[in-house]
Write an enzyme that holds these catalytic residues in place. Structure first.
Site, PDB file in Angstrom:
ATOM      1  N   VAL A 194       2.238  -1.529   1.680  1.00 50.19           N
ATOM      2  CA  VAL A 194       3.141  -1.491   1.022  1.00 50.19           C
ATOM      3  C   VAL A 194       1.911  -0.687   0.182  1.00 50.19           C
ATOM      4  O   VAL A 194       0.812  -0.394   0.119  1.00 50.19           O
ATOM      5  CB  VAL A 194       3.293  -2.526  -0.291  1.00 50.19           C
ATOM      6  CG1 VAL A 194       3.905  -1.916  -1.766  1.00 50.19           C
ATOM      7  CG2 VAL A 194       4.417  -3.010   0.500  1.00 50.19           C
ATOM      8  N   LYS A 241       9.641  -1.991   1.075  1.00 43.75           N
ATOM      9  CA  LYS A 241       7.950  -2.962   0.049  1.00 43.75           C
ATOM     10  C   LYS A 241       8.486  -4.024  -0.953  1.00 43.75           C
ATOM     11  O   LYS A 241       7.466  -3.984  -1.128  1.00 43.75           O
ATOM     12  CB  LYS A 241       7.363  -1.194  -0.011  1.00 43.75           C
ATOM     13  CG  LYS A 241       6.528  -0.358   0.976  1.00 43.75           C
ATOM     14  CD  LYS A 241       6.725   1.584   0.291  1.00 43.75           C
ATOM     15  CE  LYS A 241       6.079   2.080   1.328  1.00 43.75           C
ATOM     16  NZ  LYS A 241       5.708   3.776   1.010  1.00 43.75           N
TER      17      LYS A 241
END
Lengths: 443, 443
Positions: free
Chosen positions: B135, B208
Site C-alpha cells: 500500500v 489497498k
C-alpha cells in the site's frame, strides 16, 4: 523467553502529556493487553502536588510525591519521563536506565543536551530509551526515519517543528494579524507559554532538529555551528512580499547532508516556502516534516505537533514497542496475539447499511432543453427532502440539450439512490447521471 | 538466542520492484549489516527469463528460473515475493510460510483475496508476512497504523491510493487535459499499463483500501458491500464545478468506522475534496493518506505511491524488521549494534562551512529617502556578484524613509554575510536588515 508476563508502567509527571497517557492507557488497556499478550500494571505516578485538581483521576493509592518510588520499584519495567527539564529528569532517566529499564521520554531538551550519556547508559545496562514523543507530537517521524525508511540516506530533512511559531505565522499570513496580536492570541489559546522565548526564538525547534539530525546522520549538531533564529522580526512587509510572489512564511528546521562533500548543516529559521510545496499548506499548530531519501524520494508527514493527546499517542506507541521488545515479539502489530486480537475486533464490526453512509453529493445531469424540465428535476429532490447547495446550468446552443451540475447537502446513500432512480426514469434526463461524492471529513 | 547470524535473502521476480530491491540492498549492505549485527546473504533470485536485459546486474550464479530453488533453500530465511498475481504467488507464499519463513510482499491482490489463509499459515508455522510495500509504495503507512499510532482507534482513514488516477485527475484539473489525453500521457510516461483497467476502474485502490481497513478494524471488506468506482466518467463540466467552488477532484479510498453503531464502510470513488484539505494538494503520481485517530487527531502521510525505488524502500524496511525479529532485536534503530553504527556514521560527518550552505535570500531594508541611496545598496550586491531576483520598494510619505524588500538568486551564507556587513555600515541603512532564507528543495 523468561520475559515478564505482567509489565509494570510508571509515570513521572502528570501534566498535560502525563494525563493524556494515563487516560488513554487506561481506556485502551484491555485492547492493548490482548494484542500484546501481557497484563499491563499501571503501578505508580509521581506528581509534584498530590492535591492538585486534574481532568484525569488517578487513584490516590497510585500517586506519590517521590519519583524514586516509581523509578526504583522493581515491578516497574517501563518509566515514562514526562516532567521535562534537564536536571531531575536527567538523574531519574539515568537511574532507570542503569537499572536496565525502559525509559519512554518526551523530553527533547534532555535528549539534545545529554544524548551521548543517555545512550551510553542504554548500551551498558541493556535498557532502552525511546523518544518518539520528543519530536512532532503524535506524528510517527522517529519511527519513519529509524525503521520504515531505514533503506534510505536522507539528503534533506525539512520540517515545521514548532506549532506555536506556525500558528503565529499562519495568523499573520492568512489573517493579517500583527506579530504581537498573533502571539497574544496563541497565549490565550494555550498554544504559547507566558514566557514564549523557547518557542518563538527557535530553541524548541533547534532541540527537535538536532534529534532528527542525530537520528539520520549520527552527529549531534553543536549549537554554535547551527543557525537558530526565531520569528520576532517578521512584519507586514515580509508577509506582503511572500504573498505577492507565491510563498508562505514558515518557521523551518532544515537539515541538509552532502554525502560526497561529507558535511551536514542544521538550521532553524523563518523562511519563505513556495506555495506549491506541501509544507506551505501545513497551517496553525500543526507540524509537518518532509524527508528526502535516496531510495524513497520525498515523503511528508503532517499532523498535530503538540498537545497532551497527540503526544500521549506517541508515548503509548513507544510503550507498546518496548513491551514487544521485552516479551520478544518484534512486530507488535502482527504477533499471534495481535492477529487473534484483530480477528476478535473484526467480529465486532459489520459493513454499514446504505442509510448509514452520509455525504454531500455532486451530480451532473444532461437534460432536454424544454420548458418545465428543471421543475421536474427539482421536484424529485424536494420530494426526498434532499437540499441543493449549488447549481451551475449550461446551455448547449442548437443541440436541444443542457447540462446541470449541482451539489447537495449531506444525504445518505439510500436516499440518494432513490433520487437517482427517479431521475433516470425521466424522459428529459438524456444520459446516465454522473454522481460524485463530496469528501467531507466532518460528516 | 540461537538466531542465525547470517540471514539469507531470496527474491522472487526481477521486475521494477525486484530490481530496486536488489540494487539498494547491495548498495546498503555494509551499512545494514553493521546496524543489524548480522551478515546478509543475497542468495538467490528467481526470474522468468534468464536472458532478459535489465538495468540491474545480478550474477548469473544467483539467478534461477525455478522459484522453488529460492523458497526451499534452507539458507533462505526471508523470501521477497515480487512476482504479483494470485496463483503462483499464492502457492509460493504459503509454501514459504509453512516452512516458517518470513515473506515480504508487495502483492496487494494476493493479500486482499487470501489474507485469512496467509495469516493462518503465519500463526501455525511461526513465520511472518510483511506487506508495507503493498500500500502506498514507500510511505510507511502500514507501520504507522500498526505500530506508531497503535494507541488509536481510527474513525476515518482517507487516502489517494492510486497514482495513475491521481496523475490523470491532476492533469485534467490543473492543465485542462481531457480524460483520454491524460490517460494516454500516463501510459507514455509509464504510469499506466497498456490495459489500465485495474487502475482507472478503482480495483487497485480497492485492494489497498481493504488492506488498510483490515489492519485498522480486523475485517476484510467484501467487494459486494464496497462502493468501487473509477474515473472514466469525469468530464470538463465536473472539473469546472470543482474549480469554481474550491474543490479538487481526487480518486479517494474512504474507510469510516462508527464505533458506537458498530459499522465500517469502505468506498473507493472519485470525489470533490475541499482545497483546504491537505489531500487536495497531493498531486501527480503521489499518494497521500490521512488517518484520524481518537488520540492523535488527524495525521497525513504523503509521498511517491509507486515505482521500483519507492516500493523497494518499503520492502527493505520490512526485511530489516524481519531480521530484527529473527535476531531478537526489537528496535532495529536503537539496538547496541545500531547505536554503534550510528556513532561510526557520525564520525564521517562534519558541520558544513558557511560557504557550503547555499540558498536564495530575502532581505528587508529600511532606507533613508534620498537620491542615490538605491545605487549605494545595489553596488554592494553587484560587487559580491549576488543577483537580485525580485524587488518591492515602498515609500513612507513624510517619514523621510523607505522600505526595500528583495529576493536574491541562490548565494552561500559566507557571501551573504559579507553583503550584510557592508549594508550595515551604510549610513543610509536605518535599521538592522531583516534576513530570511527562501526554502528551495532543489538547492
Amino acid at each position: 523467553m523468561t520475559a515478564p508476563r505482567t509489565i509494570g508502567i510508571g509515570i513521572l509527571g502528570l501534566g498535560t502529556v502525563g494525563q493524556g497517557v494515563w487516560k488513554h492507557l487506561t481506556e485502551k488497556q484491555t485492547d492493548l493487553e490482548s494484542r500484546l499478550g501481557v497484563k499491563l500494571d499501571l503501578r505508580r505516578v509521581a506528581v509534584r502536588d498530590l492535591k492538585k485538581k486534574r481532568a484525569v483521576k488517578v487513584p490516590s493509592t497510585k500517586t506519590t510525591r517521590d519519583p524514586l518510588e516509581v523509578v526504583d520499584d522493581p515491578k516497574v519495567h517501563v518509566v515514562c519521563e514526562l516532567i521535562g527539564g534537564t536536571t531531575i529528569a536527567r538523574e531519574l532517566t539515568l537511574r532507570a536506565l542503569r537499572a536496565g529499564k525502559v525509559v519512554v521520554s518526551a523530553n527533547k531538551a534532555l535528549l539534545c543536551q545529554h544524548g551521548p550519556e543517555i545512550f551510553d547508559a542504554v548500551r551498558r545496562h541493556g535498557g532502552q530509551f525511546l523518544f518518539e514523543a520528543s519530536v512532532a507530537g503524535g506524528i510517527p517521524i522517529i519511527k519513519a526515519i529509524r525503521e520504515g525508511l531505514v533503506a534510505n540516506r536522507f539528503e534533506l530533512i525539512v520540517g515545521i517543528l514548532n506549532g506555536t511559531c506556525n500558528h503565529i505565522l499562519t495568523r499573520m499570513g492568512e489573517d493579517s494579524l500583527s506579530f504581537a496580536d498573533a502571539l497574544k492570541e496563541a497565549q490565550q489559546l494555550g498554544y504559547a507559554e507566558t514566557d514564549p522565548t523557547l518557542d518563538i526564538d527557535g530553541i524548541d525547534a533547534f532541540h527537535k532538529a538536532s534529534i532528527l539530525a542525530w537520528l539520520a546522520h549520527g552527529k549531534w549538531a553543536p549549537r554554535a555551528r547551527t543557525l537558530v533564529e526565531g520569528i520576532r522580526n517578521i512584519g507586514p512587509a515580509d508577509i506582503d512580499f511572500a504573498r505577492r510572489f507565491g510563498f508562505a512564511l514558515k518557521h523551518l528546521a532544515v537539515i541538509r547532508r552532502d554525502f560526497k562533500a561529507g558535511w551536514m548543516t542544521v538550521g532553524v529559521y523563518p523562511a519563505l516556502v513556495p506555495n506549491r510545496d506541501i509544507l506551505a499548506r501545513v497551517s496553525g499548530v500543526n507540524n509537518g516534516i518532509t524527508l528526502r531519501g535516496d531510495v524513497v524520494g520525498a515523503t511528508t508527514l503532517t499532523g498535530r505537533g503538540a498537545g497532551g493527546d497527540a503526544t500521549a499517542s506517541a508515548v503509548i506507541g513507544d510503550i507498546v514497542d518496548a513491551i514487544a521488545a521485552l516479551t520478544g515479539a518484534a512486530n507488535p502489530g502482527l504477533s499471534a496475539e495481535s492477529l487473534a486480537a484483530r480477528e476478535q475486533l473484526g467480529r465486532q464490526v459489520r459493513m454499514a447499511n446504505l442509510d448509514e453512509i452520509v455525504s454531500p453529493f455532486y451530480l451532473r445531469l444532461s437534460l432536454l432543453d424544454k420548458a418545465g424540465v428543471s421543475e421536474g428535476i427539482y421536484r424529485i429532490f424536494s420530494k426526498h427532502k434532499v437540499s441543493i447547495a449549488r447549481v451551475i446550468q449550461y446551455e448547449h446552443p442548437n443541440q436541444g440539450r443542457g447540462t446541470v451540475t449541482l451539489s447537495t447537502y449531506p444525504v445518505n446513500e439510500a436516499k440518494m439512490s432513490k433520487v437517482l432512480t427517479e431521475l433516470r426514469r425521466l424522459k428529459t434526463v438524456l444520459e446516465e447521471p454522473v454522481v460524485l461524492r463530496i469528501f467531507s471529513p466532518e460528516s
